[in-house]
Design a protein around this motif. Sequence first.
Motif, PDB file in Angstrom:
ATOM      1  N   VAL A   1       0.838  -1.200   0.000  1.00 33.83           N
ATOM      2  CA  VAL A   1       0.000   0.000   0.000  1.00 33.83           C
ATOM      3  C   VAL A   1       0.871   1.248   0.000  1.00 33.83           C
ATOM      4  O   VAL A   1       1.956   1.269   0.576  1.00 33.83           O
ATOM      5  N   SER A   2       0.356   2.283  -0.661  1.00 35.64           N
ATOM      6  CA  SER A   2       0.922   3.632  -0.618  1.00 35.64           C
ATOM      7  C   SER A   2      -0.235   4.557  -0.278  1.00 35.64           C
ATOM      8  O   SER A   2      -1.382   4.307  -0.677  1.00 35.64           O
ATOM      9  N   LYS A   3       0.037   5.641   0.484  1.00 35.37           N
ATOM     10  CA  LYS A   3      -1.033   6.544   0.919  1.00 35.37           C
ATOM     11  C   LYS A   3      -0.696   7.992   0.596  1.00 35.37           C
ATOM     12  O   LYS A   3       0.470   8.370   0.548  1.00 35.37           O
ATOM     13  N   GLN A   4      -1.747   8.765   0.393  1.00 36.63           N
ATOM     14  CA  GLN A   4      -1.638  10.199   0.152  1.00 36.63           C
ATOM     15  C   GLN A   4      -2.679  10.882   1.044  1.00 36.63           C
ATOM     16  O   GLN A   4      -3.879  10.592   0.935  1.00 36.63           O
ATOM     17  N   VAL A   5      -2.208  11.776   1.915  1.00 36.83           N
ATOM     18  CA  VAL A   5      -3.124  12.502   2.787  1.00 36.83           C
ATOM     19  C   VAL A   5      -3.611  13.740   2.047  1.00 36.83           C
ATOM     20  O   VAL A   5      -2.814  14.589   1.644  1.00 36.83           O
ATOM     21  N   VAL A   6      -4.913  13.793   1.839  1.00 37.66           N
ATOM     22  CA  VAL A   6      -5.554  14.926   1.166  1.00 37.66           C
ATOM     23  C   VAL A   6      -6.765  15.277   2.032  1.00 37.66           C
ATOM     24  O   VAL A   6      -6.668  15.220   3.243  1.00 37.66           O
TER      25      VAL A   6
ATOM     26  N   TYR B   1      -5.575   5.861  -1.248  1.00 33.99           N
ATOM     27  CA  TYR B   1      -4.780   4.644  -1.142  1.00 33.99           C
ATOM     28  C   TYR B   1      -4.503   4.100  -2.529  1.00 33.99           C
ATOM     29  O   TYR B   1      -5.358   4.181  -3.420  1.00 33.99           O
ATOM     30  N   ARG B   2      -3.332   3.520  -2.686  1.00 35.69           N
ATOM     31  CA  ARG B   2      -3.000   2.703  -3.862  1.00 35.69           C
ATOM     32  C   ARG B   2      -2.569   1.347  -3.314  1.00 35.69           C
ATOM     33  O   ARG B   2      -1.545   1.243  -2.643  1.00 35.69           O
ATOM     34  N   PHE B   3      -3.371   0.349  -3.594  1.00 36.29           N
ATOM     35  CA  PHE B   3      -3.054  -1.001  -3.161  1.00 36.29           C
ATOM     36  C   PHE B   3      -2.572  -1.815  -4.357  1.00 36.29           C
ATOM     37  O   PHE B   3      -3.261  -1.892  -5.378  1.00 36.29           O
TER      38      PHE B   3
ATOM     39  N   MET C   1      -3.632  -2.756  -9.599  1.00 36.32           N
ATOM     40  CA  MET C   1      -3.574  -1.602  -8.710  1.00 36.32           C
ATOM     41  C   MET C   1      -5.013  -1.188  -8.431  1.00 36.32           C
ATOM     42  O   MET C   1      -5.791  -0.947  -9.364  1.00 36.32           O
ATOM     43  N   VAL C   2      -5.363  -1.121  -7.145  1.00 40.86           N
ATOM     44  CA  VAL C   2      -6.697  -0.694  -6.737  1.00 40.86           C
ATOM     45  C   VAL C   2      -6.543   0.651  -6.026  1.00 40.86           C
ATOM     46  O   VAL C   2      -5.867   0.745  -5.007  1.00 40.86           O
ATOM     47  N   ASP C   3      -7.155   1.692  -6.594  1.00 41.49           N
ATOM     48  CA  ASP C   3      -7.122   3.030  -6.018  1.00 41.49           C
ATOM     49  C   ASP C   3      -8.406   3.257  -5.226  1.00 41.49           C
ATOM     50  O   ASP C   3      -9.506   2.982  -5.723  1.00 41.49           O
ATOM     51  N   ILE C   4      -8.246   3.758  -4.004  1.00 30.46           N
ATOM     52  CA  ILE C   4      -9.371   3.944  -3.088  1.00 30.46           C
ATOM     53  C   ILE C   4      -9.247   5.309  -2.435  1.00 30.46           C
ATOM     54  O   ILE C   4      -8.142   5.771  -2.138  1.00 30.46           O
ATOM     55  N   HIS C   5     -10.389   5.939  -2.199  1.00 28.81           N
ATOM     56  CA  HIS C   5     -10.418   7.171  -1.409  1.00 28.81           C
ATOM     57  C   HIS C   5     -11.251   6.918  -0.159  1.00 28.81           C
ATOM     58  O   HIS C   5     -12.353   6.373  -0.238  1.00 28.81           O
ATOM     59  N   PHE C   6     -10.713   7.313   1.001  1.00 34.31           N
ATOM     60  CA  PHE C   6     -11.451   7.243   2.255  1.00 34.31           C
ATOM     61  C   PHE C   6     -11.842   8.652   2.659  1.00 34.31           C
ATOM     62  O   PHE C   6     -10.991   9.538   2.771  1.00 34.31           O
ATOM     63  N   SER C   7     -13.136   8.854   2.854  1.00 31.99           N
ATOM     64  CA  SER C   7     -13.666  10.151   3.273  1.00 31.99           C
ATOM     65  C   SER C   7     -13.962  10.113   4.768  1.00 31.99           C
ATOM     66  O   SER C   7     -14.857   9.390   5.194  1.00 31.99           O
ATOM     67  N   PRO C   8     -13.219  10.870   5.579  1.00 29.58           N
ATOM     68  CA  PRO C   8     -13.470  10.845   7.019  1.00 29.58           C
ATOM     69  C   PRO C   8     -14.830  11.440   7.402  1.00 29.58           C
ATOM     70  O   PRO C   8     -15.424  11.023   8.383  1.00 29.58           O
TER      71      PRO C   8
ATOM     72  N   GLY D   1     -10.511   3.619  -8.912  1.00 26.61           N
ATOM     73  CA  GLY D   1      -9.951   3.034 -10.126  1.00 26.61           C
ATOM     74  C   GLY D   1      -9.325   1.673  -9.854  1.00 26.61           C
ATOM     75  O   GLY D   1      -8.860   1.406  -8.746  1.00 26.61           O
ATOM     76  N   ILE D   2      -9.369   0.838 -10.866  1.00 24.49           N
ATOM     77  CA  ILE D   2      -8.707  -0.475 -10.831  1.00 24.49           C
ATOM     78  C   ILE D   2      -8.043  -0.660 -12.178  1.00 24.49           C
ATOM     79  O   ILE D   2      -8.668  -0.465 -13.222  1.00 24.49           O
ATOM     80  N   ARG D   3      -6.747  -1.011 -12.159  1.00 24.12           N
ATOM     81  CA  ARG D   3      -6.056  -1.255 -13.427  1.00 24.12           C
ATOM     82  C   ARG D   3      -5.155  -2.472 -13.303  1.00 24.12           C
ATOM     83  O   ARG D   3      -4.565  -2.731 -12.262  1.00 24.12           O
ATOM     84  N   ASP D   4      -5.068  -3.186 -14.393  1.00 25.43           N
ATOM     85  CA  ASP D   4      -4.252  -4.389 -14.479  1.00 25.43           C
ATOM     86  C   ASP D   4      -2.780  -3.993 -14.602  1.00 25.43           C
ATOM     87  O   ASP D   4      -2.444  -3.092 -15.361  1.00 25.43           O
ATOM     88  N   LEU D   5      -1.927  -4.653 -13.835  1.00 27.37           N
ATOM     89  CA  LEU D   5      -0.497  -4.375 -13.911  1.00 27.37           C
ATOM     90  C   LEU D   5       0.261  -5.474 -14.662  1.00 27.37           C
ATOM     91  O   LEU D   5       1.476  -5.469 -14.716  1.00 27.37           O
ATOM     92  N   GLY D   6      -0.478  -6.425 -15.196  1.00 26.91           N
ATOM     93  CA  GLY D   6       0.152  -7.469 -15.988  1.00 26.91           C
ATOM     94  C   GLY D   6       0.148  -8.828 -15.375  1.00 26.91           C
ATOM     95  O   GLY D   6      -0.238  -9.164 -14.365  1.00 26.91           O
TER      96      GLY D   6
END
Length: 87
Positions: free
Chosen positions: A37-42, A47-49, A66-73, A82-87
Amino acid sequence: MAGGWSDFTIQITVEDKAAFDDALKGLLGVTYTPVAVSKQVVNGINYRFVCLAQTVYPGAPVRLAMVDIHFSPEKKHAFVTGIRDLG
């Protein structure tokens, strides 16, 4: 660091996994297992899983996605952006 993405880590916290599970709840057809996982505080957390992805049928190959997720507090809810195939 606010606005910047963290490095990917294989240390997925309980909070990370909860956001992942909330966002993918009800998703059918493919099973995603997070491995990093990688995270970005906005205004919340992005999240990028990196996941192992397997279509739900006998003998289906496992691939990376790669599964991209946003968490709304404010809403206390996570959703897939977003979801994208990495191969």
